[in-house]
Design an enzyme around this catalytic site. Sequence first.
Site, PDB file in Angstrom:
ATOM      1  N   GLU A 164       0.839  -1.207   0.000  1.00 14.60           N
ATOM      2  CA  GLU A 164       0.000   0.000   0.000  1.00 14.60           C
ATOM      3  C   GLU A 164       0.874   1.257   0.000  1.00 14.60           C
ATOM      4  O   GLU A 164       0.584   2.226  -0.707  1.00 14.60           O
ATOM      5  CB  GLU A 164      -0.940  -0.027   1.212  1.00 14.60           C
ATOM      6  CG  GLU A 164      -1.924  -1.185   1.137  1.00 14.60           C
ATOM      7  CD  GLU A 164      -2.972  -1.156   2.249  1.00 14.60           C
ATOM      8  OE1 GLU A 164      -4.126  -0.832   1.954  1.00 14.60           O
ATOM      9  OE2 GLU A 164      -2.619  -1.443   3.400  1.00 14.60           O
ATOM     10  N   GLU A 200      -3.347 -10.052   3.851  1.00 12.18           N
ATOM     11  CA  GLU A 200      -4.548  -9.694   4.610  1.00 12.18           C
ATOM     12  C   GLU A 200      -5.648 -10.727   4.398  1.00 12.18           C
ATOM     13  O   GLU A 200      -6.365 -11.096   5.334  1.00 12.18           O
ATOM     14  CB  GLU A 200      -5.090  -8.321   4.158  1.00 12.18           C
ATOM     15  CG  GLU A 200      -4.239  -7.148   4.557  1.00 12.18           C
ATOM     16  CD  GLU A 200      -3.197  -6.771   3.501  1.00 12.18           C
ATOM     17  OE1 GLU A 200      -2.785  -7.652   2.726  1.00 12.18           O
ATOM     18  OE2 GLU A 200      -2.787  -5.607   3.495  1.00 12.18           O
TER      19      GLU A 200
HETATM   20  C1  1HE Z   1       6.443  -8.530  12.153  1.00 11.29           C
HETATM   21  C2  1HE Z   1       5.793  -8.358  10.923  1.00 11.29           C
HETATM   22  C3  1HE Z   1       4.559  -7.649  10.918  1.00 11.29           C
HETATM   23  C4  1HE Z   1       7.607  -9.461  10.556  1.00 11.29           C
HETATM   24  N1  1HE Z   1       4.075  -7.182  12.080  1.00 11.29           N
HETATM   25  N2  1HE Z   1       5.925  -8.051  13.294  1.00 11.29           N
HETATM   26  N3  1HE Z   1       1.956  -8.413   6.985  1.00 11.29           N
HETATM   27  C5  1HE Z   1       2.168  -9.751   6.947  1.00 11.29           C
HETATM   28  O1  1HE Z   1       1.284 -10.551   7.177  1.00 11.29           O
HETATM   29  C6  1HE Z   1       3.573 -10.185   6.663  1.00 11.29           C
HETATM   30  C7  1HE Z   1       4.162 -10.819   7.892  1.00 11.29           C
HETATM   31  N4  1HE Z   1       5.604 -11.021   7.750  1.00 11.29           N
HETATM   32  C8  1HE Z   1       6.132 -12.031   7.019  1.00 11.29           C
HETATM   33  O2  1HE Z   1       5.466 -12.754   6.289  1.00 11.29           O
HETATM   34  C9  1HE Z   1       7.627 -12.223   7.118  1.00 11.29           C
HETATM   35  O3  1HE Z   1       8.050 -11.640   8.341  1.00 11.29           O
HETATM   36  C10 1HE Z   1       8.430 -11.572   5.954  1.00 11.29           C
HETATM   37  C11 1HE Z   1       8.192 -12.368   4.664  1.00 11.29           C
HETATM   38  C12 1HE Z   1       8.066 -10.114   5.727  1.00 11.29           C
HETATM   39  C13 1HE Z   1       9.933 -11.611   6.307  1.00 11.29           C
HETATM   40  O4  1HE Z   1      10.314 -12.933   6.658  1.00 11.29           O
HETATM   41  P1  1HE Z   1      11.671 -13.166   7.484  1.00 11.29           P
HETATM   42  O5  1HE Z   1      11.869 -14.651   7.595  1.00 11.29           O
HETATM   43  O6  1HE Z   1      12.770 -12.372   6.869  1.00 11.29           O
HETATM   44  O7  1HE Z   1      11.438 -12.514   8.931  1.00 11.29           O
HETATM   45  P2  1HE Z   1      10.612 -13.090  10.198  1.00 11.29           P
HETATM   46  O8  1HE Z   1      11.489 -14.040  10.962  1.00 11.29           O
HETATM   47  O9  1HE Z   1       9.287 -13.613   9.786  1.00 11.29           O
HETATM   48  O10 1HE Z   1      10.344 -11.774  11.052  1.00 11.29           O
HETATM   49  C14 1HE Z   1      11.378 -11.145  11.814  1.00 11.29           C
HETATM   50  C15 1HE Z   1      10.715 -10.413  12.963  1.00 11.29           C
HETATM   51  O11 1HE Z   1       9.845  -9.416  12.450  1.00 11.29           O
HETATM   52  C16 1HE Z   1       9.826 -11.347  13.798  1.00 11.29           C
HETATM   53  O12 1HE Z   1       9.831 -10.859  15.116  1.00 11.29           O
HETATM   54  P3  1HE Z   1      10.774 -11.528  16.252  1.00 11.29           P
HETATM   55  O13 1HE Z   1      10.543 -10.688  17.460  1.00 11.29           O
HETATM   56  O14 1HE Z   1      10.285 -12.949  16.360  1.00 11.29           O
HETATM   57  O15 1HE Z   1      12.188 -11.448  15.705  1.00 11.29           O
HETATM   58  C17 1HE Z   1       8.444 -11.107  13.208  1.00 11.29           C
HETATM   59  O16 1HE Z   1       7.389 -11.383  14.122  1.00 11.29           O
HETATM   60  C18 1HE Z   1       8.514  -9.614  12.917  1.00 11.29           C
HETATM   61  N5  1HE Z   1       7.559  -9.222  11.892  1.00 11.29           N
HETATM   62  N6  1HE Z   1       6.536  -8.942   9.939  1.00 11.29           N
HETATM   63  C19 1HE Z   1       4.765  -7.389  13.244  1.00 11.29           C
HETATM   64  N7  1HE Z   1       3.866  -7.398   9.778  1.00 11.29           N
HETATM   65  C20 1HE Z   1      -3.310  -0.591   6.864  1.00 11.29           C
HETATM   66  S1  1HE Z   1      -3.771  -2.145   6.826  1.00 11.29           S
HETATM   67  C21 1HE Z   1      -2.484  -3.086   6.266  1.00 11.29           C
HETATM   68  C22 1HE Z   1      -2.730  -4.527   6.567  1.00 11.29           C
HETATM   69  C23 1HE Z   1      -1.489  -5.336   6.495  1.00 11.29           C
HETATM   70  O17 1HE Z   1      -0.423  -4.891   6.166  1.00 11.29           O
HETATM   71  S2  1HE Z   1      -1.700  -6.975   6.906  1.00 11.29           S
HETATM   72  C24 1HE Z   1      -0.266  -7.748   6.369  1.00 11.29           C
HETATM   73  C25 1HE Z   1       0.774  -7.777   7.447  1.00 11.29           C
END
Ligand code: 1HE
Length: 263
Positions: free
Chosen positions: A117, A137
Amino acid sequence: MNANTHPDLTLSLRGEQSEVAVVTLNRAAKRNALNDGLILAIRDLFQNLPKSVRAAVIDGSGEHFCAGLDLSELSERDAGEGVMHSRMWHTALDCVEKGTVPVIAALHGAVVGGGLELASACHIRVADETTFYALPEGTRGIFVGGGGAVRIPKLIGAARMTDMMLTGRVYNAADGERIGLAQYLVPTGTALDKAIELATRIATNAPMTNYALMHALPRIAEQPADHGLFTEALMASIAQSAPEAKERVRAFLEGKAAKVTKE
Ligand code: 1HE
């Protein structure tokens, strides 16, 4: 010049006249997930760009551009707060799209959810070969809330966006460029350089032309054709009456300005 406007957002000015702003999401440990503080910082920064800035670039630190909404904040909101939260994103991303200068997104790694977005609110997207796009989402039981429902179909059509949300489809960099998510596909690690190169070139345009492209063109696209043609005529006359426009045309006629050449 470097300025930390927020711990997770860095502004760095480039160019001889500090005409290019590079805005970096600096939350690599959380994959640049956008929490409320960071969204408000983006709003404030784009509302208050230094006067010297004529074009901007947004990029993300670490291995990904942006993982979208910070999901850890989601569970705290009720329905009314959800509306306000989405409206806050709309305001912030409007400051990117309808601000004072063209904005280029330099993409790599994940460009997902709210990250897509944010990228969609920019005027040009440059992606390197590591880039991938998704709208998780749909599979997380939520909906887009940062303007994606309006902006993403304009880039790729409602059918492709519906497919991405219904099936969790992930587009790679090459397919993303093919369907219109990015206008440039560049080798791994070079998106920021390419975006700065484009921004530097854009910064040399007449400011009124850049303004017309950012503000008139998208509005004309939403007007009935007859209204659009009239708006175009008004905008054309305002742009060409600027002294700078007259100087540039005169320079071409006198053989002093660059011709259009093949790449
Ligand atoms: C996060 C987030 C997040 C990572 N919010 N903490 N977006 C998503 O559903 C995407 C979610 N994220 C992922 O699918 C993956 O993290 C990635 C593909 C982006 C990257 O993967 P990777 O293997 O490099 O990293 P990771 O091990 O998954 O994440 C590292 C840390 O970042 C981990 O936290 P930690 O404390 O365990 O180290 C994750 O929890 C954290 N992290 N993404 C919070 N999104 C206005 S409305 C919009 C609506 C949306 O955007 S919904 C889609 C959200």
